[in-house]
Scaffold this active site. Structure first.
Site, PDB file in Angstrom:
ATOM      1  CB  SER B  41      -0.920   0.039   1.221  1.00 21.55           C
ATOM      2  OG  SER B  41      -1.641  -1.153   1.319  1.00 21.55           O
ATOM      3  CD  GLU B  62      -0.462   1.316  12.830  1.00 19.09           C
ATOM      4  OE1 GLU B  62      -0.849   1.048  13.991  1.00 19.09           O
ATOM      5  OE2 GLU B  62      -0.666   0.553  11.868  1.00 19.09           O
ATOM      6  CG  PHE B  87      -4.147   3.411  10.265  1.00 13.99           C
ATOM      7  CD1 PHE B  87      -5.378   3.649  10.854  1.00 13.99           C
ATOM      8  CD2 PHE B  87      -4.112   2.653   9.104  1.00 13.99           C
ATOM      9  CE1 PHE B  87      -6.544   3.144  10.299  1.00 13.99           C
ATOM     10  CE2 PHE B  87      -5.270   2.145   8.551  1.00 13.99           C
ATOM     11  CZ  PHE B  87      -6.497   2.378   9.147  1.00 13.99           C
ATOM     12  NE  ARG B 171      -6.307   4.283  -2.517  1.00 15.00           N
ATOM     13  CZ  ARG B 171      -6.730   3.084  -2.210  1.00 15.00           C
ATOM     14  NH1 ARG B 171      -5.899   2.069  -2.236  1.00 15.00           N
ATOM     15  NH2 ARG B 171      -7.985   2.870  -1.874  1.00 15.00           N
TER      16      ARG B 171
HETATM   17  C1  LIG Z   1      -4.077   0.585  12.802  1.00 11.94           C
HETATM   18  C2  LIG Z   1      -4.112  -0.069  11.458  1.00 11.94           C
HETATM   19  N1  LIG Z   1      -2.958  -0.250  10.778  1.00 11.94           N
HETATM   20  C3  LIG Z   1      -2.989  -0.816   9.553  1.00 11.94           C
HETATM   21  C4  LIG Z   1      -4.157  -1.213   8.986  1.00 11.94           C
HETATM   22  C5  LIG Z   1      -4.189  -1.789   7.576  1.00 11.94           C
HETATM   23  N2  LIG Z   1      -4.508  -3.223   7.582  1.00 11.94           N
HETATM   24  C6  LIG Z   1      -5.753  -3.666   7.337  1.00 11.94           C
HETATM   25  S1  LIG Z   1      -5.891  -5.325   7.430  1.00 11.94           S
HETATM   26  C7  LIG Z   1      -4.253  -5.502   7.780  1.00 11.94           C
HETATM   27  C8  LIG Z   1      -3.666  -6.857   8.023  1.00 11.94           C
HETATM   28  C9  LIG Z   1      -4.369  -7.562   9.136  1.00 11.94           C
HETATM   29  O1  LIG Z   1      -3.843  -8.823   9.338  1.00 11.94           O
HETATM   30  P1  LIG Z   1      -4.558  -9.798  10.364  1.00 11.94           P
HETATM   31  O2  LIG Z   1      -4.832  -9.088  11.628  1.00 11.94           O
HETATM   32  O3  LIG Z   1      -3.743 -11.030  10.468  1.00 11.94           O
HETATM   33  O4  LIG Z   1      -5.975 -10.056   9.685  1.00 11.94           O
HETATM   34  P2  LIG Z   1      -6.432 -11.220   8.661  1.00 11.94           P
HETATM   35  O5  LIG Z   1      -5.247 -12.063   8.341  1.00 11.94           O
HETATM   36  O6  LIG Z   1      -7.476 -11.976   9.396  1.00 11.94           O
HETATM   37  O7  LIG Z   1      -6.981 -10.512   7.471  1.00 11.94           O
HETATM   38  C10 LIG Z   1      -3.622  -4.250   7.817  1.00 11.94           C
HETATM   39  C11 LIG Z   1      -2.193  -4.019   8.074  1.00 11.94           C
HETATM   40  C12 LIG Z   1      -5.339  -1.006   9.730  1.00 11.94           C
HETATM   41  N3  LIG Z   1      -6.540  -1.341   9.244  1.00 11.94           N
HETATM   42  N4  LIG Z   1      -5.275  -0.453  10.958  1.00 11.94           N
END
Ligand SMILES: Cc1ncc(C[n+]2csc(CCOP(=O)(O)OP(=O)(O)O)c2C)c(N)n1
Ligand SMILES: [Mg+2]
Lengths: 273, 319
Positions: B41, B62, B87, B171
């Protein structure tokens, strides 16, 4: 509901979810497929919730902290009667109630707005503490992603929950070993979760997060330790049920093309019948 | 200046950001990137492949990310701390205040997909408070480039600037508004179009829409000046004062809540030294409903037509 029926419902939910992702051209299909069995068991077997009284003070609380998989929650809530089934087709559409992350202001049945990771567990600790203060029997459940457990706020809440002896709180970790960009093991490896949670004073159950009887047993009052919060480490697969998505980090938020969609649907049909 | 054709080729400014970052990193071994899981991203996969040791991925954390950035700066590195803008700024605000602004560390904060770029993902993923939050802090210049050329120029500026800063990138596709070799100057507005009846001030994604609005106004017989105000803090008070005295009315336009952002920063200068009628366009203090980024801008009265209409209404308030 028995395991056979739960399996059937979960398959229907997976197909509706996949269709909505395909039609909207967006969604977090990998994490949705991994969490659907957990959500299905909670909503169809464990939670005391009523679509006719979504704010009943005595209801059980469910917080989907991994809010990026909102669509899975929307489909489950629709199956449970919290919103019309055909409203799912508005997912992400202009002015829809169903945006990419759950919103309690828009949709009854959603307990708290999530999206930024690491928010659900602290809020759930507050809910469980409120029930304790009033000596009520309702329970609080919260589902987090395993990557999400990298957020420090979760560990602050984990300490608080143990200190407050919140045995009415169940944390379910959707342990699919993948986060957005890579595997947890390549990023910031938290596994194994059990010893960490136990060291913080929690009761821990380690289960197959796609086995409905194991999920139902683990989240029920049949397991647990008085005075301790409970953590269920649900070992899952991201993209579960769809061969080319399963355990593949590329499918965090990718959208299937027409032929992938057909194949995925066919695979889900086959296992769901 | 290139004409603002709506059909012009649109660019994702993240590409310009990483293109320049990689170029600078090839020449300066101290440049590192810090991120929170979302390597893709932030478009940092190329950086990772070229400089694998210099991409520091702290995981989804973060607050830790910004703190680690401050420590890297203390150790002599030039960290570009990259994350989705909501974030980065919302979650790590106190780290930005204490570890970057107050400690005066050389941390380049890069907010990716700011504003309402995440559209349908909803208000948690919108970053429409970041001007207000970061602008309230000393020592952290706030910069929102309007196209890929200004983005690249701002990144080059940030790399040699001795101190922290916040680059607010989108973006959402925008056409070229500047020319190759553009140089970014902190605290300086760019006159993109001259005019005498009213001044339109914008930055980021809105500069393009504002230029189109100015062209529409010309067709309606209204001569609008357009200032690109990438630098929200420090802000170009001289350009604002000149606009007030020479055109007698100012309209601001931003992909941000109207509370505390670009419009507020302009209004602070206006009320202090050159009171004239103003209109502040932006998100009117609400959490956005479901919609794409461009759809939401239209819904909040920032289509080129609506901007032009607001400018005409503002003319009626001129004294
Ligand atoms: C505070 C924050 N940082 C980054 C994100 C971006 N983000 C959305 S989903 C994700 C990955 C999540 O991984 P996981 O918790 O393992 O979920 P799953 O594998 O079940 O999709 C990220 C980094 C966010 N939503 N919130
Ligand atoms: Mg995961």
């Amino acid at each position: 509901m028995d395991s056979q029926e739960l399996r059937f419902v979960a398959s229907r939910i997976r197909r509706r979810d996949l269709q909505a992702v395909f039609e909207a051209g967006a969604g977090h299909v990998g994490g949705e497929m991994s969490v659907i069995d957990i959500l299905t068991c909670l909503y169809f077997n464990e939670l005391s919730v009523d679509p006719a009284a979504p704010l009943d003070p005595e209801r059980d609380r469910l917080v989907l902290s991994k809010g990026h998989t909102a669509l899975a929650l929307y489909v489950v809530l629709a199956e449970r009667g919290f919103l019309p089934r055909d409203e799912i087709s508005t997912f992400l559409k202009h002015r829809s109630r169903l945006n990419g992350h759950p919103n309690r202001v828009y949709l009854p049945g959603v307990e708290t707005n999530t999206g930024p990771l690491g928010h659900g567990l602290p809020v759930a600790v507050g809910m469980a503490k409120a029930a304790k203060l009033d000596d009520r029997s309702w329970r609080t459940f919260v589902i987090v992603g395993d990557g999400e457990m990298q957020e420090g706020s979760n560990w602050e809440a984990i300490m608080a929950a143990a200190q407050f002896r919140l045995d009415n709180l169940t944390l379910i970790i959707d342990h699919n070993r993948l986060q957005q960009g890579a595997r947890l093991s390549e990023t910031n490896d938290l596994a194994p979760f059990r010893p960490k949670l136990e060291a913080f004073g929690w009761h821990v159950e380690d289960i197959d997060g796609h086995d409905h009887s194991q999920i139902c047993h683990a989240v029920s009052t049949a397991t647990g330790t008085p005075g301790k919060p409970k953590c269920v480490v649900a070992n899952t697969n991201k993209g579960h049920g769809i061969s080319f998505m399963s355990d593949n980090v590329a499918w965090h938020h990718k959208v299937p093309d027409e032929s992938q969609y057909r194949q995925a649907m066919a695979e889900l049909m086959e296992t769901g019948e | 200046m290139n004409a603002p054709f709506e059909t012009a080729r649109l660019h994702d400014c993240r590409d310009a950001f990483v293109g320049m970052l990689e170029e600078l990193a090839a020449a300066n071994r101290d440049i590192v990137a810090v991120c929170n899981d979302s390597v893709g991203s932030s478009k940092l996969t190329g950086f990772r492949d070229r400089f694998p040791d210099r991409l520091i991925n702290v995981g989804i954390a973060e607050q830790n990310m910004v703190g680690v950035g401050a420590g890297l700066a203390n150790g002599g590195k030039v960290p570009f701390v990259c994350a989705a803008a909501p974030f980065l700024t919302g979650r790590a605000l106190e780290q930005i205040k204490a570890d970057v602004a107050y400690s005066q560390t050389n941390v380049k904060l890069v907010g990716i997909s700011s504003g309402m770029a995440y559209g349908e993902l909803g208000a948690t993923h919108h970053s429409i408070e970041d001007f207000a939050w970061i602008r309230a802090l000393p020592n952290v210049p706030v910069i929102a480039p309007a196209d890929r050329l200004e983005t690249a120029a701002a990144v080059a500026w940030a790399a040699v600037h001795d101190g922290g800063c916040f680059l607010r990138l989108s973006r959402v596709g925008v056409p070229d508004l500047f020319t190759e070799g553009h140089v970014f100057e902190l605290g300086k507005a760019n006159l993109l179009r001259d005019g005498g009846d009213v001044t339109l001030i914008a930055n980021g994604v809105l500069t393009h829409r504002t230029l189109i609005a100015a062209a529409r106004l010309a067709a309606r017989g209204v001569s609008a000046r357009v200032l690109n105000m990438a630098s929200v803090r420090p802000i170009d008070a001289d350009a604002i004062r000149a606009a007030a005295s020479e055109t007698g009315a100012i309209l601001t336009c931003e992909e941000h809540t109207i509370f505390g952002g670009l419009g507020s920063a302009v209004a602070e200068v206006v009320v202090d030294s050159c009171p004239v009628p103003m209109t502040r366009l932006g998100v009117p203090g609400v959490f956005a409903h479901t919609g794409s980024a461009n759809q939401l801008l239209d819904d909040f009265g920032m289509s080129p037509e609506a901007i032009a209409d607001s400018a005409v209404a503002l003319l009626g308030r001129k004294v």
